[in-house]
Design a protein around this motif. Sequence first.
Motif, short mmCIF file in Angstrom:
data_model
loop_
_atom_site.label_atom_id
_atom_site.label_comp_id
_atom_site.label_asym_id
_atom_site.label_seq_id
_atom_site.Cartn_x
_atom_site.Cartn_y
_atom_site.Cartn_z
N ARG A 1 -12.42 -16.43 -36.31
CA ARG A 1 -11.33 -17.41 -36.21
C ARG A 1 -11.62 -18.64 -37.07
O ARG A 1 -10.76 -19.12 -37.81
CB ARG A 1 -11.17 -17.80 -34.74
CG ARG A 1 -9.98 -18.65 -34.40
CD ARG A 1 -9.94 -18.85 -32.90
NE ARG A 1 -8.96 -19.84 -32.50
CZ ARG A 1 -8.86 -20.32 -31.26
NH1 ARG A 1 -9.69 -19.87 -30.31
NH2 ARG A 1 -7.95 -21.22 -30.98
N LEU A 2 -12.86 -19.13 -36.98
CA LEU A 2 -13.27 -20.31 -37.74
C LEU A 2 -13.21 -20.05 -39.24
O LEU A 2 -12.64 -20.83 -40.01
CB LEU A 2 -14.68 -20.70 -37.31
CG LEU A 2 -15.33 -21.92 -37.97
CD1 LEU A 2 -14.52 -23.18 -37.68
CD2 LEU A 2 -16.77 -22.08 -37.45
N ARG A 3 -13.79 -18.94 -39.65
CA ARG A 3 -13.80 -18.57 -41.07
C ARG A 3 -12.37 -18.36 -41.56
O ARG A 3 -12.02 -18.74 -42.67
CB ARG A 3 -14.62 -17.29 -41.24
CG ARG A 3 -14.69 -16.79 -42.67
CD ARG A 3 -15.79 -17.45 -43.43
NE ARG A 3 -15.99 -16.81 -44.71
CZ ARG A 3 -15.54 -17.28 -45.87
NH1 ARG A 3 -14.87 -18.41 -45.92
NH2 ARG A 3 -15.78 -16.63 -47.00
N LYS B 1 -12.95 -28.63 -35.76
CA LYS B 1 -13.92 -29.71 -35.61
C LYS B 1 -14.74 -29.53 -34.34
O LYS B 1 -15.97 -29.70 -34.35
CB LYS B 1 -13.21 -31.06 -35.58
CG LYS B 1 -14.17 -32.25 -35.53
CD LYS B 1 -13.41 -33.57 -35.63
CE LYS B 1 -14.39 -34.75 -35.60
NZ LYS B 1 -13.68 -36.04 -35.73
N LEU B 2 -14.06 -29.16 -33.24
CA LEU B 2 -14.76 -28.94 -31.98
C LEU B 2 -15.74 -27.79 -32.10
O LEU B 2 -16.89 -27.88 -31.63
CB LEU B 2 -13.75 -28.65 -30.86
CG LEU B 2 -14.33 -28.32 -29.48
CD1 LEU B 2 -15.16 -29.50 -28.95
CD2 LEU B 2 -13.21 -27.94 -28.51
N LEU C 1 -17.21 -26.53 -34.81
CA LEU C 1 -18.34 -26.90 -35.67
C LEU C 1 -19.31 -27.81 -34.93
O LEU C 1 -20.54 -27.67 -35.06
CB LEU C 1 -17.84 -27.57 -36.94
CG LEU C 1 -17.07 -26.68 -37.93
CD1 LEU C 1 -16.50 -27.50 -39.07
CD2 LEU C 1 -17.97 -25.57 -38.47
N THR C 2 -18.76 -28.73 -34.15
CA THR C 2 -19.61 -29.63 -33.36
C THR C 2 -20.41 -28.84 -32.33
O THR C 2 -21.62 -29.08 -32.14
CB THR C 2 -18.76 -30.69 -32.66
OG1 THR C 2 -18.05 -31.45 -33.64
CG2 THR C 2 -19.63 -31.63 -31.82
N GLU C 3 -19.77 -27.89 -31.68
CA GLU C 3 -20.46 -27.06 -30.69
C GLU C 3 -21.56 -26.23 -31.34
O GLU C 3 -22.64 -26.06 -30.76
CB GLU C 3 -19.45 -26.15 -29.99
CG GLU C 3 -18.50 -26.87 -29.04
CD GLU C 3 -17.44 -25.94 -28.46
OE1 GLU C 3 -17.31 -24.80 -28.99
OE2 GLU C 3 -16.76 -26.33 -27.51
N GLU C 4 -21.29 -25.69 -32.52
CA GLU C 4 -22.30 -24.91 -33.23
C GLU C 4 -23.51 -25.77 -33.58
O GLU C 4 -24.67 -25.34 -33.44
CB GLU C 4 -21.70 -24.31 -34.50
CG GLU C 4 -20.73 -23.18 -34.25
CD GLU C 4 -21.43 -21.92 -33.79
OE1 GLU C 4 -22.20 -21.33 -34.57
OE2 GLU C 4 -21.24 -21.54 -32.62
N ALA C 5 -23.26 -26.99 -34.06
CA ALA C 5 -24.36 -27.90 -34.41
C ALA C 5 -25.16 -28.26 -33.16
O ALA C 5 -26.41 -28.31 -33.20
CB ALA C 5 -23.81 -29.15 -35.07
N PHE D 1 -17.07 -30.66 -43.85
CA PHE D 1 -15.79 -30.70 -43.16
C PHE D 1 -15.85 -31.70 -42.00
O PHE D 1 -16.80 -31.71 -41.22
CB PHE D 1 -15.42 -29.31 -42.63
CG PHE D 1 -14.11 -29.26 -41.90
CD1 PHE D 1 -12.94 -29.01 -42.60
CD2 PHE D 1 -14.04 -29.47 -40.53
CE1 PHE D 1 -11.72 -28.96 -41.93
CE2 PHE D 1 -12.82 -29.43 -39.86
CZ PHE D 1 -11.66 -29.17 -40.57
N ALA D 2 -14.83 -32.51 -41.89
CA ALA D 2 -14.72 -33.50 -40.81
C ALA D 2 -15.91 -34.45 -40.78
O ALA D 2 -16.29 -34.96 -39.73
CB ALA D 2 -14.58 -32.80 -39.45
#
Length: 462
Positions: free
Chosen positions: A249-251, A266-267, A269-273, A302-303
């Motif tokens: 979904r992200l890709r 954004k959410l 990517l933040t969760e992955e980090a 991104f973001a």
Amino acid sequence: MHKVLCNVKRCGIYYNNHVTSLKSIALCALISLSTPLRSQTIESLPGRTVERATAGEDTSQAFAVYYPSGYSEASKWPLLFVMDPRGRAMVALRLFAPAAEKHGFVVVSSYNTLSDGEVEPNIGAANAMLTAAQTTIAADMTRLYIAGFSGTARIAWSIELEAPKIFGGILSAGAAPIFNDSAGSRGLLHAPGFAIALTTGTMDFNAAEVRRARSWLRSERVPVRVEEYAGPHSWPPAPLIEHALAWFRLRGMLGGRWPMDSAWVKLRLTEEAKRADSIAALGKLLDAAEIYEDLDELAGSFAGSDFGARAKELAMNPAVLSARKRLIEFDTRYLSRKAQMSVYFATIDAKDAPPTREEIIRALDITGLKKMAAESDSLEKQWAQRMLSLVGVMLGFYQPRTYLDLKRPLQAISMLEASSALAPLGPGQCAMLSQALAGLTDDERRKLEEKTQPLSASCGGT
């Protein structure tokens, strides 16, 4: 009367450590029909499972379907084909349903897919699922994904290569597809929004090839998600399946294949980090470094997120450098031992008399590997576990099956005897043992009676 909408032909497919010489696999171009195909209607049960359905004229091709709770024919939905290597449609569907519900996928899981055998069952299964996608499910035909495990992961990649305009990604579990330098392969890998997720277990005999595939994809600057779990050669645990579908979904959003939802991206990517940071806090710095590298390749800044800086910081950590070096050494060592094992089995093939159980145990260093798996440090322990897994699958499946096909029951029995040094014979091994015993001459049976009696007894025989 219309025939199957998209036909799959035969191709050269490398799967489960064997090369099958076939011609070519191709999906015909998707076409519009003035008259719909005749097919069994699949009742739409939002948030529920249809345990058995068919589509098209071939009713022997069956599959299970999961519809997320928001499903409606008024919209077009991303669709995931699941190809279990033993056609266990519901087993696989139950694993994928929670993630599909969370991320809005329809899932179609075949009862007819098969690894370690003829490719034809997978051809029929792919045709049936494609027919369903175009006739009975409100599917977005630019967002089709495939999940395969072991041999069916390799087959899934071949299918996607032949229909690059409709497939949006692949989850390859317990195996690495053959990513190569061909124009078709490179084109699909670099297609906007195309997503690749790879999973492997720490004890998986295909772990080395998965890691090497990741390295090659990274060298090609192809965003890829790779996750390793503590376990054997299997479908990944449910949380990793959720991560893979979120990656699709992200890709897809960042590549323009899915409608953009900036807040969700954004959410995520933040969760992955955050997940990477929590893994680093546990001392798993290499795993954290790889997550940040994947995020940097995928999203850059991104973001306002600077994933590249964190990726470089972790990559230069001495512990990460050391772990990477050791993993490369262990993977090279593993592949070398695997090649030596192939040579050993070839020498057995050339002889009339089979080796004894003890000779096989000694030649494959089973005792030494078991000791290493029990006593060494974590990376060496995992290496030994993977070697034992490879030895186990060769002795308990591939070699005896090959000898039975060649009408050499004595060799098959020797393999199964040696396999019992790793674990008690399971139902599959017991079935092969029964077949091997039935193939003996009366004289061979008398000579081997005392030797094979314990094995037969362990299988419930006398």
